[in-house]
Enzyme design. Structure first.
Site: not given
Length: 466
Positions: A244, A255, A318
Site C-alpha cells: 500500500k 484491519d 478473504r
C-alpha cells in the site's frame, strides 16, 4: 474499562438535576410555559432548537438548575439523543423531566468511555461520573452490556499494531474463555500450515513475534442451536508485496476490526447466556513483507481443497476468512456471521457509517436490518450477484483472490467468501469500516462498532432466554 451499569441507576427519588427534552416542533410551546428567568437565560445563550443543542436553566436557588436538550423527536428517542450531555455537563446526578429514556442510556453510557491507554492523566480533568436516573431499571443491564461490547471494539481497534498483534488478540480471547469457563483452541506454527494453509501463507512473513494463528472459542450446551461468529484479524496490513501507499497504510491497525467485533459479540452472547452453542473463530495474522512473504501469482491450496491464485497480496483478508469459514462450516452451524474490514469498495459504495451486509438468507437479512434499525446501528443489504463470480476466474486455479478491474469490489469479495461457506447454512457477511472518521456525540474519532448491535439484536430475538 468503564463500569457502565453505574452510570445509569434506578430512580429512587434522590435529588437530581432535571433534563428537559424538546424537539424543533415542541420547543416554542415548552418555552412559552417557562418562567422569565429561564427565557432570559436561553436568549442569552442563543439556544437554537436544532441538532444536539443544550443549555443550562437557572432555578430559584443557586444550586437548583436544570438542563434543556434538543432531540430529533421527543416521541421516539434514539440511542444517541443524550450522548452530547455527558461531555457538556458537570459531574452529578440527572433525571429526565419528561418521558422515559428508552434507548438513550446507551449514548449516555458510551459517551463517558475514553481510550486513554497512551495519554498522561490530566490533573485538571473532571473525572467524576454523570449519572442518569431511569424509570426503566429493567433495561439497564442489557444496555450496559451493549456499551461494554462497543467499548471493547473501540479499544481493540484503537490500539496500535505493535501492541495488538495476533498474540494480543489471543490474549483477549483467552480472558473471555477463562472468565466464562469456555473452551479455547489456538492453532499455530506447523499445525496451522498443515490445516489452515491460507491463514499461514498470509501471516508467515511477520515472523515469530507476530506469528499467525486461528483462535477458537466454544461455549454453551451442545444440544442448543450451533451459531458461528467469524472475524478477520489482520492486525496490520502493509498490503504485502503489493504494498500500500503511505496514506493507505496509515489506518491499517484497524484491519483487525472484524476480529474485535467477533470477540465483543461472543462475550455478549456468553454473558447473556443465550441458549446457543457458540463457536467463535478469529483468523489472526499480520500481512507483512519479508523474504518469506506470499507472492502475486502464487497458488494456495485452501483448507477446503480449492486452489486460489493470488492476483493481489493486498486482498488477504478473504484468504484468511476462507479457511476460518471452512472450519466453522465443518460443524454445520444453523447460522454463521462474519465481520471483516474487507474492502475499500464497500466504503465507496456506502460511506463509513453503513456496513455492507451480504446475506444468502432473506429471513436472516431482514432480521439483521430490523435489529440495526431498532438499535440505531443501521446496515444496508448488498447483492450477492452470482453473475459477477466469473470476475474471480483463474486460468490455472479454481479461483482468483482478486479481480482485474475495479468493478463491484465488495460484491466479488463476498462471492469469494461464499465459496467457503457450507451448504444449508444461513450466512451473513458484514463488510464494516470499524472506524469513525469524524467525531459525533458519543462517537469519538477512532475505532467504531458498526454492525455489532444489529447482530446482537437479531441473536437476542432469535434465541430468547427462558
Amino acid at each position: 474499562m468503564t463500569e457502565f451499569n453505574e452510570l445509569v441507576r434506578p430512580d429512587k427519588g434522590e435529588d437530581a438535576h432535571l433534563i428537559h427534552i424538546v424537539d424543533e416542533k415542541t420547543y416554542d410551546g415548552w418555552l412559552k410555559d417557562q418562567p422569565p428567568r429561564v427565557r432570559a437565560a436561553l436568549a442569552a445563550q442563543q439556544l437554537q432548537p436544532k441538532g444536539y443543542a443544550n443549555a443550562i436553566l437557572p432555578g430559584e436557588k443557586h444550586d437548583d438548575w436544570a438542563v434543556v436538550t434538543v432531540v430529533a423527536n421527543v416521541d421516539s428517542l434514539s440511542s444517541w439523543c443524550l450522548a452530547k450531555l455527558p461531555t457538556a455537563l458537570p459531574a452529578g446526578t440527572y433525571r429526565l423531566a419528561n418521558g422515559t429514556p428508552g434507548p438513550a442510556p446507551f449514548g449516555w453510557m458510551i459517551a463517558q468511555h475514553r481510550f486513554d491507554r497512551y495519554k498522561k492523566p490530566d490533573d485538571k480533568a473532571d473525572l467524576g461520573a454523570r449519572v442518569l436516573l431511569t424509570s426503566e431499571p429493567g433495561k439497564v443491564a442489557g444496555i450496559a452490556r451493549e456499551a461494554k461490547a462497543t467499548a471493547l471494539v473501540r479499544d481493540l481497534v484503537n490500539t496500535p499494531a505493535a501492541d495488538m498483534g495476533p498474540a494480543d488478540l489471543e490474549a483477549v480471547a483467552r480472558r473471555i474463555a477463562k472468565a466464562h469457563d469456555a473452551d479455547l483452541t489456538v492453532t499455530a506454527d506447523s499445525d496451522l500450515a498443515k490445516h489452515y494453509p491460507m491463514i499461514h501463507a498470509v501471516g508467515r512473513a511477520a515472523g515469530k513475534r507476530h506469528a499467525p494463528r486461528l483462535i477458537e472459542i466454544e461455549w454453551g450446551n451442545p444440544k442448543h442451536p450451533r451459531v458461528a461468529i467469524v472475524g478477520k484479524g489482520v492486525t496490520f496490513d502493509s498490503g504485502g508485496l503489493d504494498i500500500k501507499g503511505a496514506s493507505g497504510m496509515r489506518l491499517m491497525k484497524k484491519d483487525m476490526g472484524g476480529a474485535a467485533h467477533a470477540l465483543a459479540l461472543a462475550e455478549m452472547i456468553i454473558e447473556a447466556r443465550l441458549p446457543v452453542r457458540l463457536h467463535m473463530l478469529v483468523a489472526a495474522v499480520e500481512n507483512a513483507i519479508s523474504e518469506d512473504a506470499f507472492r502475486p501469482g502464487d497458488i494456495l491450496t485452501s483448507r477446503k481443497g480449492l486452489t486460489v491464485e493470488i492476483g493481489n497480496t493486498d486482498a488477504e483478508g478473504r484468504l484468511v476468512l476462507g479457511d476460518a469459514l471452512t472450519r466453522a462450516s465443518e460443524d454445520s452451524p444453523e447460522l454463521m456471521i462474519d465481520f471483516a474490514t474487507l474492502t475499500g469498495a464497500a466504503r465507496v459504495a456506502l460511506g463509513p457509517d453503513l456496513p455492507n451486509l451480504f446475506c444468502d438468507d432473506d429471513t436472516l437479512a431482514n432480521d439483521l436490518l430490523a435489529g440495526g434499525t431498532d438499535h440505531d446501528d443501521p446496515c444496508w443489504r448488498m447483492p450477492l450477484w452470482d453473475g459477477y463470480a466469473e470476475m474471480l476466474s483463474s486460468d490455472i486455479a479454481d479461483i482468483s483472490n482478486a479481480t482485474e478491474g475495479g468493478f463491484a469490489g465488495s460484491v466479488t469479495a463476498a462471492l469469494f467468501l461464499k465459496k467457503f461457506v457450507g451448504e444449508d447454512i444461513a450466512w451473513a457477511h458484514f463488510d464494516t469500516f470499524a472506524w469513525q472518521p469524524v467525531a459525533k456525540p458519543g462517537r469519538p474519532k477512532g475505532g467504531a462498532a458498526l454492525g455489532l448491535r444489529a447482530a446482537w439484536a437479531m441473536l437476542n430475538a432469535r434465541y430468547p432466554r427462558d
